[in-house]
Write an enzyme that holds these catalytic residues in place. Structure first.
Site, PDB file in Angstrom:
ATOM      1  N   HIS A 266       0.830  -1.209   0.000  1.00  0.00           N
ATOM      2  CA  HIS A 266       0.000   0.000   0.000  1.00  0.00           C
ATOM      3  C   HIS A 266       0.864   1.259   0.000  1.00  0.00           C
ATOM      4  CE1 HIS A 266      -3.970   1.712   0.191  1.00  0.00           C
ATOM      5  NE2 HIS A 266      -3.588   2.552   1.134  1.00  0.00           N
ATOM      6  N   ARG A 269       1.669   2.088  -3.418  1.00  0.00           N
ATOM      7  CA  ARG A 269       0.543   2.813  -4.044  1.00  0.00           C
ATOM      8  C   ARG A 269       0.652   4.300  -3.718  1.00  0.00           C
ATOM      9  NH1 ARG A 269      -4.928   2.404  -5.792  1.00  0.00           N
ATOM     10  NH2 ARG A 269      -6.450   3.592  -4.569  1.00  0.00           N
ATOM     11  N   HIS A 292     -10.487   5.857  -7.238  1.00  0.00           N
ATOM     12  CA  HIS A 292     -11.179   6.480  -6.108  1.00  0.00           C
ATOM     13  C   HIS A 292     -12.588   6.911  -6.525  1.00  0.00           C
ATOM     14  CE1 HIS A 292      -7.140   7.710  -4.047  1.00  0.00           C
ATOM     15  NE2 HIS A 292      -7.533   6.505  -3.695  1.00  0.00           N
ATOM     16  N   TYR A 301      -3.018  13.324  -1.850  1.00  0.00           N
ATOM     17  CA  TYR A 301      -1.730  13.293  -2.537  1.00  0.00           C
ATOM     18  C   TYR A 301      -1.288  14.670  -3.015  1.00  0.00           C
ATOM     19  CZ  TYR A 301      -2.542   8.331  -2.366  1.00  0.00           C
ATOM     20  OH  TYR A 301      -2.775   7.047  -1.903  1.00  0.00           O
TER      21      TYR A 301
END
Length: 321
Positions: A266, A269, A292, A301
């Protein structure tokens, strides 16, 4: 003693997977949360019990969890449960927020779908405030060091392809494990994401090259696979699992000498998304790539590193002594 799941909760869990399309993992989480809630509720109703110890909670009798019992539950009972989770079990805000989601979803089901209640006691139940956390990720230099940790040996081509897919497309580990040979169509890859939502992602040059090398040098030579459709296979010739991918990432992290703390699939990611954003990806494109449902999830992000902020302040023309 294992607690038997009441039928009304079983019915809800079936609804979650068959109608709402929730994953088996999400179903298990909801089941755990609801069993804990009703263990708590049924235990505190017994006036002879003075302390909610783990042993006492495990002995809770849930055979009476039915529509009649649900009608007695109040909003205050829900908040009392959350206080118990925080003060006694030490649950943080994220854990308690998940329990709120489980409780609200369950009572919405029994009220609106099953029509067992005239009033939903969890309708006004609020989730604890969660401080936004900056994702943990690798910078570009760390990513290069990490990639150098993929050494020649068993499943070299497979591991290169797995890491390339994770870093270049920001796949969830569950999405990676579900990939089939037929998921690849030309220069695109077909992804089944959360809630069985589908999306297609363009395979860039690095992904295409790593895939071709894996297929040619390893995948095409595997015979007797128990899952001939699966793209990535384990040592036992079965579809690769989440745990196997976690071990691959941990091994590369160690062998590279990077030893990045708590590095997981993760975190790769997070690394992929952060590096794409910092190199010009717009938020809507990033939302599609990551799968998403809500753009607000993708916006985590858009954080700016402390070093970047420091550099801006240092370059302030008024910064002189």
């Amino acid at each position: 003693m294992a607690v038997k799941t009441p039928k009304i909760i079983k019915d809800f869990l079936i609804y979650l997977t068959t109608i709402k399309g929730k994953s088996p993992r999400t179903r298990r989480e909801y089941q755990y949360d609801l069993l804990l809630f009703f263990k708590y509720y049924c235990t505190v109703q017994n006036e002879e019990i003075l302390e909610l110890t783990p042993e006492i909670m495990e002995q809770a009798d849930l055979s009476g969890v039915n529509a009649n019992l649900l009608r007695d539950i109040t909003l205050e009972d829900c908040y009392a449960f959350l206080e118990y989770c925080e003060s006694v079990r030490g649950n943080g805000a994220h854990s308690r927020a998940r329990k709120v989601a489980s409780i609200k979803s369950f009572f919405k089901y029994v009220t609106n779908k099953r029509r067992l209640l005239d009033y939903n006691p969890a309708d006004e139940l609020e989730s604890p405030k969660i401080a936004q956390r900056t994702p943990i990720y690798m910078n570009m230099d760390e990513t290069k060091i990490f990639m150098e940790g993929i050494k020649e040996g068993n499943h070299y081509y497979r591991n290169v392809c797995i890491i390339t897919f994770l870093l270049h497309m920001g796949l969830r580990v569950s999405e990676l494990c579900q990939l089939n040979l037929q998921s690849i169509q030309g220069d695109t890859i077909h992804i089944i994401g959360k809630g069985d939502k589908e999306r297609s992602i363009f395979l860039n040059q690095a992904c295409r090259h790593s895939l071709e090398a894996y297929i040619e040098n390893e995948r095409d030579h595997i015979e007797g696979s128990q899952d001939e459709k699966a793209l990535f296979l384990s040592q036992k010739k079965t579809r690769i699992t989440r745990r196997s991918v976690e071990r691959v990432v941990a091994s590369i992290n160690k062998r590279s000498g990077l030893n990045k703390e708590k590095l997981s699939p993760h975190k790769l990611r997070h690394t992929s998304a952060t590096l794409m954003y910092r190199n010009g990806a717009d938020i809507r494109s990033l939302q599609h790539i990551l799968g998403h449902s809500n753009v607000s999830t993708t916006q985590i992000y858009t954080h700016v590193e402390d070093e970047a902020i420091k550099k801006v302040l240092e370059n302030n023309p008024l910064n002189f002594s």
